[in-house]
Every structure is written in C-alpha cells, then in structure tokens.
Write an enzyme that holds these catalytic residues in place. Structure first.
Site, PDB file in Angstrom:
ATOM      1  N   ASP A 552      -3.344   2.343   6.292  1.00 44.67           N
ATOM      2  CA  ASP A 552      -4.643   2.663   6.875  1.00 44.67           C
ATOM      3  C   ASP A 552      -5.529   1.472   7.284  1.00 44.67           C
ATOM      4  O   ASP A 552      -5.666   1.150   8.450  1.00 44.67           O
ATOM      5  CB  ASP A 552      -5.421   3.545   5.893  1.00 44.67           C
ATOM      6  N   GLU A 749      -3.014   6.834  -7.896  1.00 47.59           N
ATOM      7  CA  GLU A 749      -2.602   6.529  -6.520  1.00 47.59           C
ATOM      8  C   GLU A 749      -2.337   5.036  -6.330  1.00 47.59           C
ATOM      9  O   GLU A 749      -1.407   4.640  -5.632  1.00 47.59           O
ATOM     10  CB  GLU A 749      -3.698   6.988  -5.559  1.00 47.59           C
TER      11      GLU A 749
END
Length: 771
Positions: A552, A749
């Site tokens: 990202d 995560e």
C-alpha cells in the site's frame, strides 16, 4: 469408518476410477463446516442458499449492558482475552475456545463431522460455558442457537408447541433439493446444567429451565443479520413485559431479555437457553467422535507440522497448533454478487502525467458500475473480525502450510479462485461477495476494477505442488484414514497432471492478462535493457498508495509517472513465468515451455538492466525525471530485495552480497523481531500511515526465510552467511510472535520493529500463521 476404508481399498485400481472416487469422497468430507468464519461460530454447507446456522450469547445481569454484551460476529476490541481454534481439521472438526472476558465466561465450541449417509454425513457441536475467575457467583448467560433456510427449501420445528417452552430435545426437520431431507436437534445437555431461580412471577409463564423457541419468517436477504433480527424481536417481548409488570416490578434481566415462545411456520428459528453458572449443550452421540477427531489431529500434526528445533519444546506445542488451526479454521464459503466497474474508461490506462486525478474523476462517474454474479468462493480469510472475505494475494501465502497438511484441499481452494476468472483473464483482488461481506467494507473500497492486478501468489502453490511431485515423500506409517484423499494428487501424479491440464487454459489466460494490462513502457524513454518488452508497472497508482501491489503506502517515486517501472512487479512476473514454464513441462506443452523460457530469461536479465542501481547497491523502482530521462528512485526495504525473495537470483549472483548486507544491517532492515519493511535509514521510515514503512510483516519475512534457507543449501560464496542469517531470522520471528501470542492472546497483522509488539488488526491468523 472402517468399512468405508475397506471399500476404498477394494475399489478398482484404474487411475480415473480412483480419481473420481477420491474426488467424490473429498467433496463429501469438505461439504459441511464452520464456513461462516466472520461469526464466532456458524455452520453451513458449501452450497448456495442453503441451511445456515449461528450462535449468540450474552451475560444478562444488567438492563443497560445486554445489547452490548451479545456476541455473534467476530469484532475487534470486544472484550475478548483471545479466541480461536485450539485444534481444527477441516475434514474432521475441532475445538475452539473463546475467552470472553467482557461476559466473564469462556465459551468452548467443539465441532465434529460424523461419516455416513449422503450429503457429507452428519455433524454435531458441543457448546460449553465456563465462568472465568472474576465471574460473579451466579453468572447468568443467555445462549441462542439459530438455524435458517436460505432460498428454496423448508425448515420447521417438529416438536408440538407448548406455551411454557420445550422440554427435552428440540427437533427441526428440513428439506432442500441439494440436501434432501435432514434434521437438526438441540439437546438438553447434562443434568449439571443449572438455570436461574424462579424469583419473579413471570417465570410461571416462561420457565427458564425449558427451551424457548421462536419461529420467524425473514426475507432471505436479511437472514445474515441475525443479531439485529434478535434485538428487533426481543424488543417486542421486553415492551410487553414492561407493560404487563411495570418498571417498578419488572422481571430480572435474564427473564426479560428472552424471545417469544412461538413455534410456527418460518424460515428461521431462534432456540434460546438461559444458564446459571457453567453449562454444556451437546448430543451424547458426538462425544466419541470429538475424542476421535482430537486424537487424529494430534497424530497428524505431530507427523506433518510438528515444530522443529529449537522450537520443539513443549511450550511451543499449543502455539503451533493454534496458529495452524486458526489458519485452516478461517476457511469459509462465500456466495453473492460483487460490485464491478466495467466502464474500461481510457483514463484507467494511466498513460498521462497526472493520471491519478483523471482516474479519480473516472471512478466518480460510476457509469458502468454494476452488480455482477452471483459467484461462489471457497477461501481461507486473513482475519475473522476485520477481513472476513477472500483476498487474492493473501491466499497464496495462506495455502503454503495448508498444502503440507492437505494438498487436495489446497487445490480445491485454488480452483475456486480460478473459477472466478473473466473472459479477459482478470480475477478481482478482493472478493466482496454479497451484502454480508460488503457490510464489513467501506463503500469506497467495494468496487472492483478489471485493470487492477494483485501479486500472483497462487502460483507459489503450483510450484509447491510440482516440488512435491518431483520429490515424493511416502505417507507410510500414517494412521490417517483420510490420507488417500488428502494426498490423492501426490500419490498418483497423473491426477495432478490432469488437474493442471484442466486448469491450464485459465492459468494461461490470467498470465497474459498480466502481461497485457500491467506492462511497463521501455521504448518511449530510450531505455536500453536486454529485452524491449519485459518491464512492468502496477495500475491503480496514486501519490500515496499502490494498493494493488499489496504494499500500500511503501514509498515510490514522486510524483507518479506513466513511465514508472516497479521492481516488485517484475519480480512477481518472473516467479509467475517460472511457474508457468514448470506447469507446461509437467503437462507436456512443449511449445509453451520454449515460450515461457524466453520470457523468463528476458525478465531476469531486465531486472538487472532496469532496476539495479550500482551506486546504491540495491534494486530500485525506475521513473522519468524532468528531463525525460529514466532514473532510479531507491527506497531500501522489502522492494529492494524482491528479486531475491522470489528466487530469481542464482547462488553466485554478484548482487547477493549487497542484498545480504542490507538484510543483516541493524541500521537498515534487520531488527530483533524480523525484517523491517522499510530501511531505518530511509527518510520515510515510520512516517504517514506507517503501514508498510517500518513494521515487520510475516509474509515477506517468510519469503526471506525461505530464500535464505535455499541459499544456505546451495554451494556458493554466500552459503555460510546465508545459513546464519536464516537461523537468526527464523528464531527472531518465531520467538516474537510466540511472545505476543502469550501476552495478548492474539496473532497480529504486523509487529512493531522497535518493541516487537503486535499491532493493527488482531486475530490476524492468515499469513501470520506462516510462523
């Protein structure tokens, strides 16, 4: 079970017969499961619009907290001290523990499949509640199981209606075209179960030692909103009780927050029990099956996935089992429509300077945005509370350990993804199928675009399959009665070749879709690499992100330019091309082998010619400067080592020394907790969103560990150094994820490179399970 296995052994030995029989048996053992992983517990079959079930519970000792206390969908920061599967096998079942600190109770769900009959046999679940140490003396818990029939079919309560509730076993009977006739039973549980005392006169008309059943007729599109439906229905009951008894003499919370006793025709049935203290709900017939499934899982795990030294100590056993079980326990079945923009707007080619503004305007027009489908997907999800849907580049990482456990299951999931391919060869990078899935996604991220790619990690699985075929291991000594199903494609290589042949047209279409849509411009900017064709650029670029790359907010050249070339994408294309070549070799597509070999050679040469920066001694993205010349923009980190991560550098590559220097330097990528995503020396380190600008990510670290291991096994100048880096990096990663799992109850995560603390999404049991 024994007769079933004997029948398999006596079946005709012809390859196709064995293949078809194993396929049938595999489908049967995979038909049912807790395939609603967005719920704490919910069972359904892999059949569209069929029987669906779920579980809700809450502590009911307060009028003001009940609505907040009800659990149904997995949510972050909901008062959990950890939850997930302690052990789970998708073909047999397993045990899940939910440490619900907010409700002062630990919930255990034990799910098991029982072979026999058609349609995947039978299944059962035992639900237990154990008060936590800080629970009040009389902990009152309301538990609601529901079953609903989506689409065509019937589901009705067969017990005779009783205004006071049901005594004994509750039985529902149903029928559908796909399932035939079936029954669902909810039993009383053991005599040790206690219920709240009858302390209010309302208990005379609704005694809580009975089972309360309420039948609803719900629009099919709303069945997934079980919690909202429960609250809506329960409010009517609450209002009636308050009207009857008044606020001053209102029944206690556990009495008032109940559903109506109302058995009638409907397509959804709520079954409520209210307990005081510990409780258990189970059918006696499943107890033996649960013990058998537990034993089978333990034996198989010890044989297939047991932790290796130095992590073979007892303290790591529960951790290892939990991490894998939650990965495979996150497999779900999804069915529904998707939102797709089929405008093919010319702005989406991203050919002009300032293209990101043009594409933003094109997206706002939404002239060709529409619902497509419905489609179905069988997939392992990244995170039950936050990402309960299919993600294309996550899936390849998820399936790496699953392939060791059950290759047949793995290939089933891969096929499910390629069944989504369109005529051009595109597969949506995020599968948001149906309204239930969309409810977890902000509207601006729901639309999928057919020019957006995602890293082709599923091709890692084809390489794993081919590796296993070329170095077969014998399953001898296995007591697993399902081994012949799990390993059908490995025990009989012709089965694997047939699978690849059948899938090959879709794989080739997907491969050339990548080449056509993600090409990079060489000729317009006087670049002079080995090949004038092998260069690649992610579409979907903005100044702040390349979401399609998966990395990202990782720093890229600024401002974006249509002449950019991306190191990670050409590396992925190299891996994908190598995989396609190996597949073509296996299935004897000789001409295609030569074609892929040519592409592969050109890609590897161009990676050096287009992306290696001699001064920076690293691989870099390329862009065009103000003088229309190609330049490198170097941000050391994950991007810089992608040719190494994807296995494209030989053991004697002159670039390896600099790459190992970058990996091992504490002032660059090395941290005590794993490799940083961005070098500590980069001015962008830890800035902005800081999503891929410093944190440690397990998926990329896994690729690094594997690449270091492979290098340590290859004769060359870097072999000793690679061996030490492999050992140290592996130890750092495992120790930190284990330490945080013990401390917080969750896998995370990503991990903080300065402290090692888990951060962002909790219960991220997708690729973090690669640990």
């Amino acid at each position: 079970l024994a007769v079933f296995l004997c029948w398999l052994q006596l079946a005709p030995a012809e390859d196709q017969t064995v293949l078809s029989e194993n396929t049938k048996l595999s489908n049967e053992t995979l038909l049912w499961g807790p395939y609603r992983p967005n719920l704490y517990f919910g069972v359904r079959p892999r059949i569209p619009k069929s029987l669906t079930t779920g579980l809700l519970w809450a502590k009911v000792d307060s009028f003001t907290e009940v609505q907040k206390n009800f659990r149904h969908t997995c949510e972050q920061h909901e008062g959990m001290a950890g939850y997930g599967w302690d052990e789970y096998d998708v073909r047999l079942g397993g045990r899940q523990t939910i440490h619900d600190a907010g409700n002062n109770v630990d919930i255990t769900t034990e799910f098991v499949k029982i072979p026999g009959g058609a349609h995947g046999g039978s299944w059962g679940v035992r639900v237990k509640g154990t008060p936590r140490e800080d629970a009040p003396e009389h902990l009152v818990t309301s538990v609601i199981f529901y079953a609903a029939m989506e689409g065509l079919g019937s589901l009705q309560v067969s017990n005779e209606a009783d205004d006071l509730g049901i005594e004994g076993t509750l039985r529902m009977e149903g029928s559908s075209h796909e399932l035939g006739d079936f029954a669902v039973e909810v039993t009383e549980g053991p005599e040790t179960n206690r219920h709240p005392p009858r302390s209010h006169k309302s208990s005379a008309s609704k005694p809580l030692d009975r089972t309360i059943v309420s039948s609803l007729q719900v629009e099919e599109a709303n069945i997934w909103q079980a919690k909202a439906l429960l609250f809506q229905h329960m409010k009517t009951e609450v209002d009636q009780m308050i009207e009857l008894y008044g606020n001053e003499n209102a029944p206690p919370p556990w009495q008032i927050f109940t559903v109506a006793n109302n058995i009638r025709e409907g397509n959804m049935h709520l079954v409520q029990k209210v307990f005081d203290g510990a409780f258990e709900k189970a059918a006696e017939v499943i107890s033996g099956a649960i013990e058998s499934a537990t034993k089978s899982f333990s034996e198989r795990f010890s044989r297939v996935l047991a932790p290796k030294a130095p992590f073979d100590k007892q303290k790591y056993q529960a951790f290892a089992r939990s991490m894998f079980s939650n990965l495979i326990g996150g497999i779900g079945y999804f069915y529904g429509d998707a939102i797709v923009d089929r405008s093919y707007a010319p702005e989406y080619e991203e050919e002009n300077e300032g293209f990101w503004d043009e594409t933003a305007e094109a997206r706002q027009r939404q002239g060709a945005v529409k619902l497509e489908g419905p489609a179905e997907l069988y997939t392992s999800i990244p995170s039950r509370p936050f990402f309960p849907r299919g993600f294309l580049w996550d899936e390849g990482f998820h399936l790496i350990p699953i392939a060791d456990w059950d290759m047949d299951l793995t290939l089933d999931i891969v096929r499910s993804w390629f069944n989504l391919i369109d005529d051009d060869g595109w597969i949506g990078r995020e599968q948001i199928l149906g309204q239930e899935a969309r409810s977890k996604v902000p509207s601006e991220f729901q639309v999928q675009y057919p020019h957006y790619a995602n890293p082709p990690t599923l091709f890692l699985i084809f390489e794993s399959l081919i590796d296993k075929l070329q170095k077969p291991s014998s399953p001898k000594g296995s007591a697993d009665p399902l081994e012949s199903i799990r390993s059908a494609h490995l025990q009989n290589p012709e089965n694997a070749k047939e699978y690849l042949r059948n899938l090959y047209p879709q794989l080739r279409r997907h491969y050339f879709w990548f080449r056509k849509t993600q090409w990079g411009d060489i000729k317009s900017y006087e670049r002079d690499p080995f090949s004038t064709k092998e260069a690649y650029r992610w579409r979907g670029r903005t100044p702040a992100h390349i979401l399609t790359s998966g990395l990202d907010d990782y720093p890229r050249p600024q401002p974006p330019h249509p002449g950019e070339l991306h190191t990670d994408l050409i590396s992925w294309m190299g891996m994908m091309t190598r995989s396609m070549r190996r597949i073509a070799e296996i299935i004897d597509e000789t001409d295609d082998v030569k074609e892929y070999h040519g592409y592969e050679t050109a890609i590897i040469r161009n990676i050096d010619d287009l992306h290696w920066d001699e001064k920076a001694q690293t691989y870099c993205d390329a862009t065009i400067d103000d003088y229309e010349e190609s330049i490198h923009v170097c941000h050391k980190g994950y991007i810089s080592i992608f040719p190494f991560l994807t296995g494209l550098l030989p053991a004697d590559s002159p670039r390896l020394g600099a790459i190992l220097d970058l990996i091992s330097d504490p002032e660059e990528m090395w941290s005590p907790y794993g490799l940083r995503s961005l070098s500590l020396s980069d001015p962008n380190y830890g800035t902005g969103e800081n999503y891929w600008r410093s944190p440690v990510w397990m998926n990329i670290n896994y690729l690094a560990v594997k690449a270091l291991f492979d290098l340590s096994q290859s004769t060359g100048p870097h072999q000793p150094r690679a061996s030490k880096l492999y050992t140290d990096l592996r130890r750092n990663l495992v120790e930190n994820v284990f330490r945080e799992w013990e401390r917080t109850g969750f896998a995370w995560e990503q991990y903080n490179p300065e402290t090692g603390e888990g951060q962002r999404t909790q219960h991220f049991t997708g690729w973090t399970s690669l640990v």
